[in-house]
Design a protein around this motif. Structure first.
Motif, PDB file in Angstrom:
ATOM      1  N   PRO A   1       0.702  -1.295   0.080  1.00 20.84           N
ATOM      2  CA  PRO A   1      -0.049  -0.075   0.188  1.00 20.84           C
ATOM      3  C   PRO A   1       0.863   1.275  -0.197  1.00 20.84           C
ATOM      4  N   TRP A   2       2.170   1.344   0.374  1.00 25.50           N
ATOM      5  CA  TRP A   2       2.843   2.563   0.633  1.00 25.50           C
ATOM      6  C   TRP A   2       4.131   2.512  -0.299  1.00 25.50           C
ATOM      7  N   CYS A   3       4.650   3.665  -1.259  1.00 23.53           N
ATOM      8  CA  CYS A   3       5.596   3.729  -2.050  1.00 23.53           C
ATOM      9  C   CYS A   3       6.395   4.955  -1.602  1.00 23.53           C
ATOM     10  N   ILE A   4       7.729   4.780  -1.850  1.00 26.74           N
ATOM     11  CA  ILE A   4       8.556   5.686  -2.097  1.00 26.74           C
ATOM     12  C   ILE A   4       8.677   6.222  -3.535  1.00 26.74           C
ATOM     13  N   TYR A   5       8.289   7.588  -3.669  1.00 28.88           N
ATOM     14  CA  TYR A   5       8.595   8.031  -5.181  1.00 28.88           C
ATOM     15  C   TYR A   5       9.707   9.144  -5.192  1.00 28.88           C
ATOM     16  N   GLY A   6      10.456   9.135  -6.469  1.00 31.27           N
ATOM     17  CA  GLY A   6      11.238  10.387  -6.699  1.00 31.27           C
ATOM     18  C   GLY A   6      12.733   9.917  -6.656  1.00 31.27           C
ATOM     19  N   GLY A   7      13.667  10.741  -6.549  1.00 30.09           N
ATOM     20  CA  GLY A   7      15.158  10.491  -6.646  1.00 30.09           C
ATOM     21  C   GLY A   7      15.722   9.454  -7.586  1.00 30.09           C
ATOM     22  N   GLU A   8      16.332   8.618  -7.293  1.00 26.18           N
ATOM     23  CA  GLU A   8      16.894   7.545  -7.942  1.00 26.18           C
ATOM     24  C   GLU A   8      15.762   6.474  -8.370  1.00 26.18           C
ATOM     25  N   LEU A   9      14.772   6.501  -8.098  1.00 24.82           N
ATOM     26  CA  LEU A   9      13.726   5.368  -8.135  1.00 24.82           C
ATOM     27  C   LEU A   9      12.877   5.273  -9.217  1.00 24.82           C
ATOM     28  N   GLY A  10      13.015   6.570  -9.850  1.00 22.05           N
ATOM     29  CA  GLY A  10      12.055   6.504 -11.281  1.00 22.05           C
ATOM     30  C   GLY A  10      10.685   6.766 -11.131  1.00 22.05           C
ATOM     31  N   PRO A  11       9.942   6.660 -12.209  1.00 22.55           N
ATOM     32  CA  PRO A  11       8.600   6.952 -12.040  1.00 22.55           C
ATOM     33  C   PRO A  11       7.662   5.834 -11.285  1.00 22.55           C
TER      34      PRO A  11
ATOM     35  N   VAL B   1      12.860  12.712  -2.157  1.00 21.90           N
ATOM     36  CA  VAL B   1      11.755  11.368  -2.155  1.00 21.90           C
ATOM     37  C   VAL B   1      10.528  11.846  -1.314  1.00 21.90           C
ATOM     38  N   THR B   2       9.509  11.135  -1.739  1.00 25.80           N
ATOM     39  CA  THR B   2       8.186  11.298  -0.980  1.00 25.80           C
ATOM     40  C   THR B   2       7.632   9.908  -0.736  1.00 25.80           C
ATOM     41  N   CYS B   3       6.768   9.880   0.499  1.00 25.27           N
ATOM     42  CA  CYS B   3       5.999   8.700   0.602  1.00 25.27           C
ATOM     43  C   CYS B   3       4.557   8.920   0.316  1.00 25.27           C
ATOM     44  N   SER B   4       3.961   8.244  -0.616  1.00 24.85           N
ATOM     45  CA  SER B   4       2.600   8.257  -0.541  1.00 24.85           C
ATOM     46  C   SER B   4       1.994   7.008  -0.858  1.00 24.85           C
ATOM     47  N   GLU B   5       0.693   6.867  -0.997  1.00 26.52           N
ATOM     48  CA  GLU B   5      -0.089   5.518  -1.222  1.00 26.52           C
ATOM     49  C   GLU B   5       0.149   5.107  -2.671  1.00 26.52           C
ATOM     50  N   ASN B   6       0.246   3.843  -2.995  1.00 21.35           N
ATOM     51  CA  ASN B   6       0.514   3.044  -4.199  1.00 21.35           C
ATOM     52  C   ASN B   6      -0.697   3.365  -4.942  1.00 21.35           C
ATOM     53  N   THR B   7      -0.726   4.149  -5.981  1.00 26.73           N
ATOM     54  CA  THR B   7      -1.663   4.498  -7.055  1.00 26.73           C
ATOM     55  C   THR B   7      -2.167   3.263  -7.711  1.00 26.73           C
ATOM     56  N   ARG B   8      -1.122   2.447  -8.009  1.00 22.98           N
ATOM     57  CA  ARG B   8      -1.438   1.097  -8.722  1.00 22.98           C
ATOM     58  C   ARG B   8      -2.446   0.245  -8.012  1.00 22.98           C
ATOM     59  N   LEU B   9      -2.237  -0.059  -6.673  1.00 18.18           N
ATOM     60  CA  LEU B   9      -3.048  -0.560  -5.906  1.00 18.18           C
ATOM     61  C   LEU B   9      -4.261  -0.002  -5.714  1.00 18.18           C
ATOM     62  N   LEU B  10      -4.426   1.168  -5.237  1.00 19.67           N
ATOM     63  CA  LEU B  10      -5.552   1.885  -5.188  1.00 19.67           C
ATOM     64  C   LEU B  10      -6.403   1.739  -6.663  1.00 19.67           C
ATOM     65  N   PHE B  11      -5.888   1.771  -7.646  1.00 20.47           N
ATOM     66  CA  PHE B  11      -6.644   1.787  -9.227  1.00 20.47           C
ATOM     67  C   PHE B  11      -7.369   0.412  -8.988  1.00 20.47           C
ATOM     68  N   ARG B  12      -6.419  -0.711  -8.825  1.00 24.86           N
ATOM     69  CA  ARG B  12      -6.896  -2.087  -8.901  1.00 24.86           C
ATOM     70  C   ARG B  12      -8.230  -2.262  -8.058  1.00 24.86           C
ATOM     71  N   GLN B  13      -8.079  -1.640  -6.631  1.00 27.44           N
ATOM     72  CA  GLN B  13      -9.128  -1.776  -5.732  1.00 27.44           C
ATOM     73  C   GLN B  13     -10.418  -1.012  -6.228  1.00 27.44           C
ATOM     74  N   GLN B  14      -9.976   0.060  -6.740  1.00 23.26           N
ATOM     75  CA  GLN B  14     -11.299   0.589  -7.455  1.00 23.26           C
ATOM     76  C   GLN B  14     -11.833  -0.004  -8.611  1.00 23.26           C
ATOM     77  N   ASN B  15     -11.374  -0.584  -9.246  1.00 23.59           N
ATOM     78  CA  ASN B  15     -11.794  -1.436 -10.547  1.00 23.59           C
ATOM     79  C   ASN B  15     -12.226  -2.713 -10.157  1.00 23.59           C
TER      80      ASN B  15
END
Length: 103
Positions: A47-57, A79-93
């Motif tokens: 459910p949680w991801c780190i985005y930014g920096g050397e990690l890529g999109p 870098v920032t922490c935020s909810e996993n958008t892929r997981l949220l999209f899967r749950q929504q659909n």
């Protein structure tokens, strides 16, 4: 009829044999060590991801809690922490299909 080989040919043949044996040994070791080795982690979408920096999109989505994500992100720049958008999209659909009434 006996075949007489020159020393250079023997050296090349032995070298090729050693290289082939080493490659087979390395492949066998990698196949055995892969499931338990931490060098090859199994990728899950948590459910949680780190985005930014050397990690890529796509980021690094290997955190079960926000606290784990924040702890891993601390000390890193950009870098920032935020909810996993892929997981949220899967749950929504993944909503249950609508029940249709037959006439």
């Amino acid at each position: 009829m006996a075949v007489i080989r020159r020393p250079k040919e023997m050296f090349i043949m032995r070298t090729m044999l050693v290289i082939a044996a080493g490659a087979l040994l390395a492949a066998g070791t990698a196949a055995v060590a892969r499931p338990t080795s931490p060098v090859f982690p199994i990728s899950y979408d948590y459910p949680w991801c780190i985005y930014g920096g050397e990690l890529g999109p796509s980021g690094d989505c290997s955190y079960e809690t926000r606290e784990q994500c924040l702890a891993s992100a601390s000390g890193r720049s950009n870098v920032t922490c935020s909810e996993n958008t892929r997981l949220l999209f899967r749950q929504q659909n993944a909503q249950p299909p609508r029940a249709y009434r037959s006439r």
